[in-house]
Design a protein around this motif. Structure first.
Motif, mmCIF file in Angstrom:
data_model
loop_
_atom_site.group_PDB
_atom_site.id
_atom_site.type_symbol
_atom_site.label_atom_id
_atom_site.label_comp_id
_atom_site.label_asym_id
_atom_site.label_seq_id
_atom_site.Cartn_x
_atom_site.Cartn_y
_atom_site.Cartn_z
ATOM 1 N N CYS A 33 40.653 6.270 36.008
ATOM 2 C CA CYS A 33 40.605 7.705 35.704
ATOM 3 C C CYS A 33 39.474 8.377 36.479
ATOM 4 O O CYS A 33 39.621 9.505 36.974
ATOM 5 N N ALA A 34 38.322 7.703 36.561
ATOM 6 C CA ALA A 34 37.211 8.264 37.328
ATOM 7 C C ALA A 34 37.597 8.408 38.794
ATOM 8 O O ALA A 34 37.250 9.407 39.444
ATOM 9 N N HIS A 35 38.343 7.428 39.312
ATOM 10 C CA HIS A 35 38.794 7.513 40.708
ATOM 11 C C HIS A 35 39.769 8.672 40.896
ATOM 12 O O HIS A 35 39.690 9.410 41.889
ATOM 13 N N HIS A 36 40.688 8.863 39.927
ATOM 14 C CA HIS A 36 41.631 9.984 40.013
ATOM 15 C C HIS A 36 40.899 11.323 39.937
ATOM 16 O O HIS A 36 41.261 12.274 40.657
ATOM 17 N N SER A 51 31.679 12.789 43.893
ATOM 18 C CA SER A 51 31.600 11.431 43.361
ATOM 19 C C SER A 51 31.571 11.525 41.847
ATOM 20 O O SER A 51 30.908 12.398 41.277
ATOM 21 N N VAL A 52 32.297 10.630 41.192
ATOM 22 C CA VAL A 52 32.407 10.622 39.738
ATOM 23 C C VAL A 52 31.934 9.269 39.240
ATOM 24 O O VAL A 52 32.451 8.231 39.657
ATOM 25 N N GLY A 53 30.939 9.274 38.352
ATOM 26 C CA GLY A 53 30.430 8.041 37.755
ATOM 27 C C GLY A 53 31.111 7.783 36.439
ATOM 28 O O GLY A 53 31.137 8.644 35.558
ATOM 29 N N ARG A 80 44.199 20.083 35.791
ATOM 30 C CA ARG A 80 44.583 18.727 36.175
ATOM 31 C C ARG A 80 44.279 17.708 35.083
ATOM 32 O O ARG A 80 44.343 16.504 35.314
ATOM 33 N N GLY A 81 43.883 18.195 33.899
ATOM 34 C CA GLY A 81 43.704 17.310 32.758
ATOM 35 C C GLY A 81 42.298 16.774 32.564
ATOM 36 O O GLY A 81 42.097 15.877 31.737
ATOM 37 N N PHE A 82 41.311 17.312 33.288
ATOM 38 C CA PHE A 82 39.938 16.828 33.156
ATOM 39 C C PHE A 82 39.063 17.977 32.658
ATOM 40 O O PHE A 82 38.977 19.020 33.296
#
Length: 773
Positions: A33-36, A51-53, A80-82
């Motif tokens: 999910c973090a990658h998406h 970048s998402v940690g 986008r759901g975030f």
């Protein structure tokens, strides 16, 4: 590091319209999910990189302010759901679904449940009371369960197990025991299966105890979690308030030409800003009219016309002028510092949950108490099962559950992380970025501090006092020197270039690019090898050299032709800062690569020992020798050219105003250049050490007392849960005392810089004068 060649400040090369922002991201269930989320951010219009940690639930975004904004990024990611919002406060998993209404309802339900537990008649209780307590227990689990489950799942995705999951499992286990006891109570008319009776199951009056325990476990866990989140939010809010209070104001013009005072940090590229005579430019600006300005580091004013760029800090010498902001370096640096602090806070939580700490006392104590709790729980289960007639006796299971509920790791999972988080955020409010929380623990134990000279105890604003020739003057060499220093980013190089330009020296054409070295710069000009570097041992000293001045030699084909005398005034507050450290039991000394005479002169003025003429390796050897004598050493430099000394010291701190914290090679960074904050930082670290020791002592005393009593059956599960809540609240109250540590008083930085420039020029003293070499 040679005093005459202090290092350049690290900063990423960016366009003026690029901005950096940090967001909290909710809804990350796994690393995929973090990658998406990262891929979705990169695809947004105007986003340059992202970048998402996963663990910290943080997203760092570099975007084009001309094409998008933080609000547009948040709205686009929501589609986008975030769910995202600007980073402030604790992570989403720590504060999600914790609202005052839920807390109030939880406390009300807990009050009613505890009142029933206290007022219930001893011995036989009517079945109606069991059903009432079951209702309250179910309501408490329904109300308090979602935040516990949310955080437990968030940690489980990271392969971590926290107190929230333990509380949820304990509440459900107690509820199950109560339901079984209620279903097969003697007055229910139903008998337990024969197998359960053979294994020791008896309904009896265990339902009341189990329901009370289930509700108390869930309710108390939510109360503790809310207090922890409230402390963190308070600490983050003070950082924001401090930043707003310390931010200087600028005059921003709207579309109608109306003037609005706004914080400098809020200026965006393209904003129109008005300046009056004598004021400093708050950001890099493009002028809309003619003006005369003096740029930072320059001695003379220059005329600038429409379309010319003046840098941040340039002083306006003419009348009123309007310009457009190109970029806001201060806002970018502040955002980078905030992002670094958020990473540190996430690291504190991760280390606490993973019990990271190597073989330290805190880690060993936490492990020993956890093993003791499991051992006593197993002991209670076995012994009470034997006494009660079987392994499924509710008494045995409730006794084992009482041990696990009474066992409190709050000191390790709540109080110590809260104290460290508050300390990190208090440091940020004081202008110090803590990149490694372990550095604060080590800082409390230092007893000697080694200070580099240039840019650390001095301002780094170098001025050329004079040019000294070792033979017959050759002005053509100065033209070649001007060619090498024309594009220098080094403070000494800029000072030399500005001095030569003001003196009317023409710039020769270099044969190639200049090469920067640790001691200076070199290159070929007019076919000759020209060098501008610090003094070497073989260089002759010019007669009647100004006492206390630094020296930079210029050479042609290896032969020293002359030298520049440089003056770098002591940083305002340096003497007071070193005196404050001495009063706290920390001895100070100056170690520098500058010539010994200049280092000793500054050290004599500051009242501390000093050693000059040291290479970076020799500075590290100085630190090592002190450590061999049993000292714990703090090394203070600029963090960019002191790698050997910083890595050798027990603690490293950098004074790096205008530098990106991530580019500084030190775990502690003073970002506002205020050396006075160092003594306050030592006080903060010692206060943190005191809170840590108090928390550990209370945790050891509490668990050593409560766990055996619970195993012996002298403390029931409800009382154990109440004692655990009381201990956690006391520990968090101790951590909250860190919030009341007063922040250092900020002076007027602009006035301090003015005072630093107004210091008297170096004076000549007799060689037999006190303190003269």
């Amino acid at each position: 590091m040679n005093s005459s060649r202090s290092g350049r400040r690290g900063r990423s090369p960016r366009h003026p319209w690029e901005r950096e922002a940090t967001f909290h991201v909710d809804g990350l269930s796994c690393r995929t999910c973090a990658h998406h989320a990262e891929e979705a951010l990169v695809r947004l219009p105007g986003v340059r990189s992202a970048s998402v940690g996963f663990f910290g639930e943080l997203a760092q975004v570099l975007y084009d302010a001309r094409a998008t904004s933080e609000r547009e990024i948040v709205l686009a990611m929501a589609q986008r759901g975030f769910r995202m919002w600007p980073a402030s406060g604790v992570a989403p998993s720590a504060r999600a679904r914790l609202d005052p209404a839920r807390l109030g309802l939880t406390i009300a339900l807990l009050g009613n449940l505890l009142a029933l537990a206290v007022l219930a008649p001893e011995g036989y209780a009517p079945p109606e009371l069991a059903w009432v307590e079951l209702g309250f227990a179910l309501l408490l689990i329904v109300v308090a369960g979602p935040p516990l489950a949310h955080r437990a799942l968030a940690l489980a995705r990271r392969k971590l197990f926290g107190k929230d999951a333990l509380a949820l499992v304990g509440a459900l286990a107690a509820l199950s025991i109560g339901l079984l006891a209620l279903a097969f109570a003697p007055d229910s008319g139903r008998s337990a299966p024969e197998l359960l009776e053979r294994l020791g199951f008896r309904g009896g009056g265990h339902g009341l105890r189990a329901f009370e325990t289930a509700g108390a476990i869930a309710g108390f866990a939510v109360v503790v979690r809310y207090v922890y989140a409230a402390l963190c939010r308070r600490a983050f809010a003070e950082v924001d308030a401090r930043a707003q209070a310390a931010s200087e104001r600028a005059r921003r013009l709207d579309a109608m030409g109306m003037e609005h005072p706004v914080p400098i940090a809020s200026l965006a590229p393209g904003d129109r800003v008005r300046l009056f005579e004598g004021e400093l430019s708050p950001v890099d600006m493009v002028l809309e009219a003619h003006a005369r300005v003096v740029e930072p580091g320059a001695m003379l004013g220059r005329d600038r016309g429409p379309g010319d760029v003046i840098p941040r800090g340039a002083r306006l010498l003419s009348g009123e002028v309007i310009g457009r902001a190109l970029g806001n370096a201060g806002a970018e640096l502040s955002a980078a510092a905030d992002a670094e602090v958020h990473r540190t806070v996430a690291r504190i939580e991760r280390d606490a949950l993973q019990h990271a700490g190597g073989k330290g006392f805190t880690h060993i104590t936490s492990l020993a108490i956890s093993v003791a709790a499991l051992s006593f729980a197993a002991f209670a289960l076995v012994v009470h099962a034997m006494l009660s007639g079987g392994p499924v006796s509710p008494t045995a299971w409730l006794s084992a559950l009482a041990v696990l509920v009474g066992f409190s790791p709050a000191a390790f999972t709540l109080a110590l992380p809260a104290a460290r988080t508050i300390a990190v955020l208090r440091a940020r409010a004081a202008g110090v970025v803590v990149k490694d929380p372990a550095a604060l623990d080590a800082l409390a134990r230092v007893d000697i501090a080694c200070f580099d000279k240039t840019g650390t105890v001095t301002t780094g604003e170098i001025r050329v006092v004079s040019v000294r020739w070792l033979g017959d003057p050759d002005p053509s060499v100065l033209e070649e020197v001007a060619a090498l220093e024309a594009g220098s980013s080094h403070p000494a190089g800029r000072a030399i270039a500005s001095y030569l330009a003001a003196a009317g020296v023409r710039t020769a054409i270099a044969d190639g690019a200049a090469v920067e070295r640790t001691d200076g710069v070199a290159g070929r000009v007019r076919g000759a090898l020209v060098e501008v570097s610090a003094a070497r041992r073989s260089d002759p000293m010019p007669p009647d050299l100004t006492f206390g001045a630094s020296v930079v030699y210029f050479r042609r084909n290896g032969e020293a032709i002359g030298c520049f005398e440089l003056w770098d005034p002591a940083r305002v507050g340096a003497e007071g800062a070193l005196r404050s450290l001495w009063q706290r039991g920390v001895a100070c000394r100056v170690v520098s690569g500058d010539r010994p005479e200049a280092t000793l002169a500054l050290a004599h003025r500051l009242g501390v020992p000093g050693v000059g003429g040291l290479s970076p390796v020799e500075k590290a050897l100085q630190v090592r020798d002190l450590q061999h004598e049993g000292a714990r050493v703090l090394y203070v430099g600029d963090g960019l050219h002191d790698g050997a000394g910083l890595s050798q010291a027990d603690v490293a701190l950098a004074i790096a105003p205008g530098a990106l914290p991530s580019a500084v090679d030190a775990p502690l960074v003073i970002t506002d250049g205020r050396i006075e904050s160092l003594a306050w930082l030592v006080d903060l670290s010692r206060a943190l050490r005191a809170r840590t020791r108090q928390s550990l002592a209370l945790a050891i005393l509490y668990n050593a007392t409560v766990i055996p009593l619970c195993a012996a059956g002298l403390i029931g599960p409800l009382a154990a849960a109440a004692l655990g809540l009381l201990e956690a609240l006391i520990l968090l109250a101790g951590a909250a005392r860190m919030l009341w540590i007063p922040l250092p008083v900020r002076g007027d930085d602009r006035l301090a810089r003015t005072i630093g420039r107004a210091l008297p020029a170096p004076v000549r003293v007799r060689r037999d004068a006190p303190g003269a070499p």
